[in-house]
Motif scaffolding. Structure first.
Motif, PDB file in Angstrom:
ATOM      1  N   PRO A  23       0.055  10.656  -2.640  1.00 19.83           N
ATOM      2  CA  PRO A  23      -1.353  10.362  -2.349  1.00 19.83           C
ATOM      3  C   PRO A  23      -1.526   9.577  -1.052  1.00 19.83           C
ATOM      4  N   THR A  24      -2.693   9.737  -0.454  1.00 18.01           N
ATOM      5  CA  THR A  24      -3.070   8.909   0.692  1.00 18.01           C
ATOM      6  C   THR A  24      -3.268   7.470   0.221  1.00 18.01           C
ATOM      7  N   PRO A  25      -2.800   6.467   0.988  1.00 13.66           N
ATOM      8  CA  PRO A  25      -3.020   5.072   0.585  1.00 13.66           C
ATOM      9  C   PRO A  25      -4.487   4.785   0.320  1.00 13.66           C
ATOM     10  N   ASP A  26      -4.740   4.027  -0.730  1.00 15.36           N
ATOM     11  CA  ASP A  26      -6.088   3.662  -1.149  1.00 15.36           C
ATOM     12  C   ASP A  26      -6.520   2.415  -0.369  1.00 15.36           C
ATOM     13  N   GLU A  27      -7.500   2.563   0.514  1.00 18.27           N
ATOM     14  CA  GLU A  27      -7.901   1.437   1.358  1.00 18.27           C
ATOM     15  C   GLU A  27      -8.501   0.298   0.538  1.00 18.27           C
ATOM     16  N   ASP A  28      -9.226   0.627  -0.528  1.00 15.30           N
ATOM     17  CA  ASP A  28      -9.781  -0.436  -1.374  1.00 15.30           C
ATOM     18  C   ASP A  28      -8.676  -1.213  -2.073  1.00 15.30           C
ATOM     19  N   LEU A  29      -7.636  -0.501  -2.530  1.00 15.21           N
ATOM     20  CA  LEU A  29      -6.506  -1.182  -3.155  1.00 15.21           C
ATOM     21  C   LEU A  29      -5.763  -2.024  -2.130  1.00 15.21           C
ATOM     22  N   GLN A  30      -5.614  -1.517  -0.912  1.00 14.44           N
ATOM     23  CA  GLN A  30      -4.964  -2.306   0.139  1.00 14.44           C
ATOM     24  C   GLN A  30      -5.748  -3.577   0.431  1.00 14.44           C
ATOM     25  N   SER A  64       1.323  -0.408  -7.304  1.00 14.47           N
ATOM     26  CA  SER A  64       0.178  -0.996  -7.986  1.00 14.47           C
ATOM     27  C   SER A  64      -0.032  -2.426  -7.520  1.00 14.47           C
ATOM     28  N   GLY A  66       0.791  -1.221   0.000  1.00 15.31           N
ATOM     29  CA  GLY A  66       0.000   0.000   0.000  1.00 15.31           C
ATOM     30  C   GLY A  66       0.819   1.265   0.000  1.00 15.31           C
TER      31      GLY A  66
END
Length: 411
Positions: free
Chosen positions: A241-248, A199, A194
């Motif tokens: 960018p702030t970490p993407d929780e959905d991607l995590q 990616s 993350g």
């Protein structure tokens, strides 16, 4: 450096434990030895660590001798309280323990073993930066009694390592793992997912690289943005960018699937151990970390280290110079202490034990909250088969939403 220490009651200067402390000698005892030195501070790190310019008179070369003084203190305090017993696990963490000479780590382990004794088959782990691991280093550690090396790989992708301010060379991870295996040590590999700019394909590449190392244990932690860190400031200024929780979440599900397909079992939300045909994965789990999640006793040595014995908690002063000054004056380095009431301890047990595969007994959950287990099952967060047997165990979806489960069981 880490944030402020917790608020608590003043700790006694002699380190003495309360006379009425209900010590249970059947509870395993562990030792954590904090090595607070790093060459470079990683942008995401909130641990109590110091680079050479931040030591304010404290010296790395004096650290082993200083920590040995706290070991002597711990032995006296626990012996007086009737709480002294052999150690089941020992863990050198940091910071970067392998920034110290391997001989210093061996010296500290020998002193710890002499003061407490080691239980049969005790697990002894050293965290390591890949760039600091050589065959000579791991041979010294193995000869001293270390059984396990935990290697901070974090990622196999150069731009992800750069985003994390990790300075090690990716190719040195394999070199470190091979050196540890040649010395007869078990190996754990730590990953972080993350990071800004990472990616799903990058993460898959890191997972593949970690699996190719043939280690016994893999940890995969979601990047958390801690207040006061360089990374938090960069995000606040809009530089990354702030970490993407959905991607995590996607990354976690990918990790769980890939690791399971490779013969690893999850046993804690962020930890997987390789299963063998005869003993499952239990033999390869981190017994030291399980001691924390199960609420065992431990003494934390070093600046900023936390300890827990029979429900009593205390923590040391943060800076290595202050830590050394306290011990040089024959005082305890403890800065504060607390003794949570039964309600607080119950909440903590639910928080910690719900994270591990064995879960927590439904009987330990307050009566008013047990009714919510059915709703958690309906939402796919708790395993229904385990609930029938009287335990709250998380499903894969439950692991992704573990904070929600804990709130439902404790509100």
């Amino acid at each position: 450096m880490a944030g402020p220490l917790p608020l608590g009651d003043p700790a006694p200067a002699d380190g003495r434990l309360p006379a009425d402390l209900p010590v249970d000698l059947s509870v395993p005892l562990s030792a954590y030895l904090h090595i607070p030195f790093c060459r470079v501070r990683c942008g995401y790190c909130d641990f109590n660590t110091y680079t050479s310019t931040e030591l304010r008179g404290a010296k790395q070369e004096d650290y082993a001798a200083t920590l040995l003084t706290e070991i002597d203190l711990a032995r006296r305090v626990l012996d007086e309280a009737g709480a002294l017993r052999p150690l089941h696990t020992v863990f050198f963490g940091g910071g970067t323990p392998t920034l110290l000479p391997a001989g210093d780590l061996a010296r500290m382990l020998d002193a710890t073993a002499s003061a407490f004794g080691l239980a049969n088959g005790a697990e002894v782990t050293v965290e390591a930066n890949p760039d600091t691991v050589t065959p000579a280093v791991v041979r010294t550690l193995a000869d001293a009694g270390v059984t396990r090396l935990s290697i901070g790989m974090q990622s196999a992708v150069p731009h992800v390592l750069a985003a994390l301010d990790r300075t090690h060379q990716p190719e040195n991870v394999r070199t470190a793992v091979m050196a540890a295996k040649d010395a007869g040590l078990a190996v754990s590999v730590d990953l972080i997912y993350g990071a800004p700019g990472e990616s799903l394909a990058d993460w898959e590449r890191s997972l593949d690289a970690a699996l190719a190392l043939d280690s016994e244990h893999i940890s995969a932690y979601a990047l958390i943005i801690e207040d006061g860190t360089k990374l938090a400031r960069q995000i606040r200024r809009g530089e990354v960018p702030t970490p993407d929780e959905d991607l995590q979440a996607d990354m976690y599900e990918l990790a769980d699937a890939r690791l399971a397909a490779a013969g690893f079992d999850w046993y804690e939300i962020s930890n997987w151990a390789r299963a063998s045909s005869d003993a499952g994965s239990a033999a390869n789990r981190s017994r030291h970390n399980l001691a924390y999640w199960r609420g065992s006793d431990w003494w934390g040595f070093g600046p900023g280290a936390h300890s827990h014995v029979a429900g009593l908690r205390w923590w040391n002063v943060k800076h290595p110079a202050a830590y050394a000054q306290r011990l040089a004056a024959s005082d305890s380095p403890a800065a504060g202490t607390e003794r949570p009431d039964e309600r607080a301890r119950l909440l903590e047990r639910i928080l910690l034990r719900s994270r591990i595969r064995e879960g927590i007994s439904i009987d330990e959950v307050a009566t008013a909250n047990r009714k919510r287990v059915a709703g958690l099952i309906a939402d796919g967060l708790v395993d229904p088969a385990a609930a029938v047997k009287g335990r709250v165990q998380l499903t894969l979806r439950g692991r992704l939403l573990a904070d929600r489960v804990v709130r439902e069981l404790t509100d």
